[in-house]
Motif scaffolding. Structure first.
Motif, mmCIF file in Angstrom:
data_model
loop_
_atom_site.group_PDB
_atom_site.id
_atom_site.type_symbol
_atom_site.label_atom_id
_atom_site.label_comp_id
_atom_site.label_asym_id
_atom_site.label_seq_id
_atom_site.Cartn_x
_atom_site.Cartn_y
_atom_site.Cartn_z
ATOM 1 N N ILE A 85 0.824 -1.201 0.000
ATOM 2 C CA ILE A 85 0.000 0.000 0.000
ATOM 3 C C ILE A 85 0.864 1.260 0.000
ATOM 4 O O ILE A 85 2.028 1.251 0.399
ATOM 5 N N ASN A 86 0.254 2.344 -0.442
ATOM 6 C CA ASN A 86 0.840 3.670 -0.285
ATOM 7 C C ASN A 86 0.946 3.980 1.211
ATOM 8 O O ASN A 86 0.028 3.683 1.979
ATOM 9 N N SER A 87 2.037 4.574 1.641
ATOM 10 C CA SER A 87 2.244 4.832 3.073
ATOM 11 C C SER A 87 1.139 5.698 3.669
ATOM 12 O O SER A 87 0.829 5.593 4.864
ATOM 13 N N LEU A 88 0.503 6.543 2.849
ATOM 14 C CA LEU A 88 -0.583 7.386 3.362
ATOM 15 C C LEU A 88 -1.807 6.565 3.764
ATOM 16 O O LEU A 88 -2.628 7.018 4.559
ATOM 17 N N GLU A 89 -1.940 5.351 3.216
ATOM 18 C CA GLU A 89 -3.117 4.538 3.501
ATOM 19 C C GLU A 89 -3.102 3.944 4.910
ATOM 20 O O GLU A 89 -4.135 3.511 5.412
ATOM 21 N N LEU A 90 -1.943 3.897 5.527
ATOM 22 C CA LEU A 90 -1.840 3.390 6.896
ATOM 23 C C LEU A 90 -2.245 4.485 7.866
ATOM 24 O O LEU A 90 -1.573 5.511 7.992
ATOM 25 N N LEU A 91 -3.359 4.269 8.558
ATOM 26 C CA LEU A 91 -3.861 5.266 9.496
ATOM 27 C C LEU A 91 -3.154 5.181 10.848
ATOM 28 O O LEU A 91 -2.695 6.183 11.389
ATOM 29 N N ILE A 92 -3.084 3.969 11.399
ATOM 30 C CA ILE A 92 -2.549 3.767 12.748
ATOM 31 C C ILE A 92 -1.926 2.378 12.825
ATOM 32 O O ILE A 92 -2.434 1.432 12.216
ATOM 33 N N SER A 93 -0.871 2.251 13.619
ATOM 34 C CA SER A 93 -0.339 0.947 14.008
ATOM 35 C C SER A 93 -0.494 0.821 15.521
ATOM 36 O O SER A 93 -0.033 1.682 16.270
ATOM 37 N N ILE A 94 -1.153 -0.255 15.953
ATOM 38 C CA ILE A 94 -1.444 -0.448 17.373
ATOM 39 C C ILE A 94 -0.654 -1.651 17.892
ATOM 40 O O ILE A 94 -0.835 -2.765 17.398
ATOM 41 N N PRO A 95 0.214 -1.461 18.871
ATOM 42 C CA PRO A 95 0.877 -2.620 19.479
ATOM 43 C C PRO A 95 -0.140 -3.428 20.275
ATOM 44 O O PRO A 95 -0.939 -2.869 21.030
ATOM 45 N N TYR A 96 -0.118 -4.746 20.084
ATOM 46 C CA TYR A 96 -1.128 -5.569 20.753
ATOM 47 C C TYR A 96 -0.580 -6.973 20.988
ATOM 48 O O TYR A 96 -0.307 -7.705 20.028
ATOM 49 N N GLU A 97 -0.388 -7.319 22.238
ATOM 50 C CA GLU A 97 0.023 -8.661 22.662
ATOM 51 C C GLU A 97 1.209 -9.193 21.862
ATOM 52 O O GLU A 97 1.190 -10.302 21.338
ATOM 53 N N GLY A 98 2.241 -8.367 21.766
ATOM 54 C CA GLY A 98 3.454 -8.779 21.086
ATOM 55 C C GLY A 98 3.382 -8.713 19.578
ATOM 56 O O GLY A 98 4.339 -9.080 18.895
ATOM 57 N N SER A 99 2.280 -8.236 19.044
ATOM 58 C CA SER A 99 2.110 -8.097 17.606
ATOM 59 C C SER A 99 1.804 -6.640 17.294
ATOM 60 O O SER A 99 1.914 -5.759 18.155
ATOM 61 N N LYS A 100 1.435 -6.373 16.061
ATOM 62 C CA LYS A 100 1.080 -5.024 15.643
ATOM 63 C C LYS A 100 -0.162 -5.108 14.763
ATOM 64 O O LYS A 100 -0.205 -5.885 13.811
ATOM 65 N N ILE A 101 -1.160 -4.310 15.108
ATOM 66 C CA ILE A 101 -2.393 -4.244 14.320
ATOM 67 C C ILE A 101 -2.354 -2.976 13.482
ATOM 68 O O ILE A 101 -2.262 -1.874 14.020
ATOM 69 N N SER A 102 -2.406 -3.138 12.170
ATOM 70 C CA SER A 102 -2.419 -1.984 11.275
ATOM 71 C C SER A 102 -3.847 -1.651 10.882
ATOM 72 O O SER A 102 -4.612 -2.537 10.482
ATOM 73 N N LEU A 103 -4.208 -0.394 10.996
ATOM 74 C CA LEU A 103 -5.510 0.092 10.552
ATOM 75 C C LEU A 103 -5.280 0.870 9.263
ATOM 76 O O LEU A 103 -4.614 1.909 9.261
ATOM 77 N N ILE A 104 -5.812 0.342 8.164
ATOM 78 C CA ILE A 104 -5.525 0.816 6.811
ATOM 79 C C ILE A 104 -6.833 1.240 6.151
ATOM 80 O O ILE A 104 -7.854 0.555 6.287
ATOM 81 N N ILE A 105 -6.836 2.344 5.443
ATOM 82 C CA ILE A 105 -8.072 2.771 4.784
ATOM 83 C C ILE A 105 -8.522 1.718 3.777
ATOM 84 O O ILE A 105 -7.714 1.029 3.168
ATOM 85 N N ASN A 106 -9.830 1.572 3.627
ATOM 86 C CA ASN A 106 -10.360 0.853 2.476
ATOM 87 C C ASN A 106 -10.493 1.879 1.352
ATOM 88 O O ASN A 106 -11.270 2.825 1.455
ATOM 89 N N LYS A 107 -9.717 1.697 0.290
ATOM 90 C CA LYS A 107 -9.672 2.701 -0.776
ATOM 91 C C LYS A 107 -11.019 2.901 -1.464
ATOM 92 O O LYS A 107 -11.261 3.942 -2.068
ATOM 93 N N SER A 108 -11.895 1.885 -1.377
ATOM 94 C CA SER A 108 -13.228 1.973 -1.985
ATOM 95 C C SER A 108 -14.261 1.802 -0.877
ATOM 96 O O SER A 108 -14.850 0.737 -0.715
#
Length: 321
Positions: A85-108
């Motif tokens: 993805i384009n770097s702008l599409e990544l809204l937030i990265s959330i650390p969670y239980e030793g992993s990372k949850i990425s919140l990414i826009i749905n382009k459509s």
């Protein structure tokens, strides 16, 4: 433990950040495929109130869906995935239980704030639910304030309208009550597993979660995950829809609906509407004006009944054993 990283960086903190960034990107050129502008919506009010929106841009401008032929596919670096993805599409990265949850826009987008929840993007996980993904989504929704209960989460498995073979769920903002919000439930097992009543025209399994800590939450999450594994083992494509109970006295209850299908849907038809988690829940988006104006509740329910067939006899037996 519930989703709570700190007193200030909890679920609501991240949601507020997401909303601000999402709205800013909607007016930023070349980020979204289109600016969301749903001008027509209605209920197909006969008995159940299926909700329909006219969104032609999604039909015309969305990314071409991938064909995923197995319930347990292998991740393919060559196909489109969320590492690309384009770097702008990544809204937030959330650390969670030793992993990372990425919140990414749905382009459509289907709705305002439509966002993809993508656990551990770098690991290249195929579109198969994991315990961590389920736990994050369930505890995230349960941890939101009552006034934020219009945020819902959905999932399409391979063969059930998944478009990208990279683990993701959909965060949607749907303010209206849907068919599934008002569906009559009947106890199936224990105190937290239900089915839709025989009075309803469609079928589903519903897992109820409350704001419990510790072993009870862990056990119920395991029950849900075991069922999903059973569906995969028996080659049943499936959809999930997670929503807070919208009745006035049950704000702290989360309903997780699991819809089972009798056959694979490999390719989405872009000139009509397809049956994924949104449609199963009673939220239908169409891109053709003639279809929007003439669609009936009977047609929608008939299409849902067609993809589910008679599989629920086996499903109920699973819970009775």
């Amino acid at each position: 433990m519930f989703f709570k990283l700190s007193a200030t960086n909890g679920a609501t903190f991240y949601l507020n950040d997401l909303k601000q960034k999402w709205l800013k990107l909607q007016i930023t050129p070349d980020v979204f495929a289109y600016n969301l502008n749903v001008t027509k919506s209605k209920f197909l009010r006969v008995n159940n109130g299926i909700y329909v929106e006219y969104n032609p841009e999604r039909t015309r401008l969305r990314r071409i869906p991938q064909t995923i032929e197995k319930l347990r596919p292998v991740f393919d670096e060559e196909q489109f995935n969320f590492k690309k993805i384009n770097s702008l599409e990544l809204l937030i990265s959330i650390p969670y239980e030793g992993s990372k949850i990425s919140l990414i826009i749905n382009k459509s987008p289907l709705t305002v704030f439509h966002t993809l929840i993508c656990p551990d993007v770098a690991a290249g996980l195929p579109q198969c639910l994991t315990p961590l993904a389920l736990k994050f989504c369930i505890t995230f929704l349960l941890s939101l304030r009552d006034e934020e209960k219009s945020f819902r989460i959905g999932y399409n498995s391979p063969g059930a309208l998944a478009s990208v073979n990279h683990l993701h769920l959909h965060l949607l903002y749907i303010t209206t009550d849907l068919y599934i919000d008002k569906a009559e439930l009947k106890i199936l097992k224990g105190g937290n597993i239900f089915r839709l009543s025989e009075n309803m025209p469609t079928e589903a399994i519903c897992f109820l979660f409350k704001k419990w800590n510790g072993s009870e939450l862990t056990m119920q999450l395991q029950e849900l995950y075991n069922f999903i594994i059973w569906l995969c083992d028996h080659n049943f494509p499936h959809n999930l829809f997670m929503t807070r109970d919208r009745s006035p006295l049950k704000d702290e209850t989360l309903k997780v609906f699991v819809f089972t299908r009798k056959y694979f849907c490999y390719i989405k038809e872009l000139n009509t509407y397809n049956i994924g988690f949104c449609e199963m829940a009673g939220y239908v988006t169409v891109g053709d004006l003639h279809l929007y104006e003439n669609l009936t509740e009977r047609q929608v329910l008939s299409k849902i009944q067609d993809v589910t067939g008679n599989v629920y006899k086996l499903i109920y037996e699973y819970f009775e054993n």
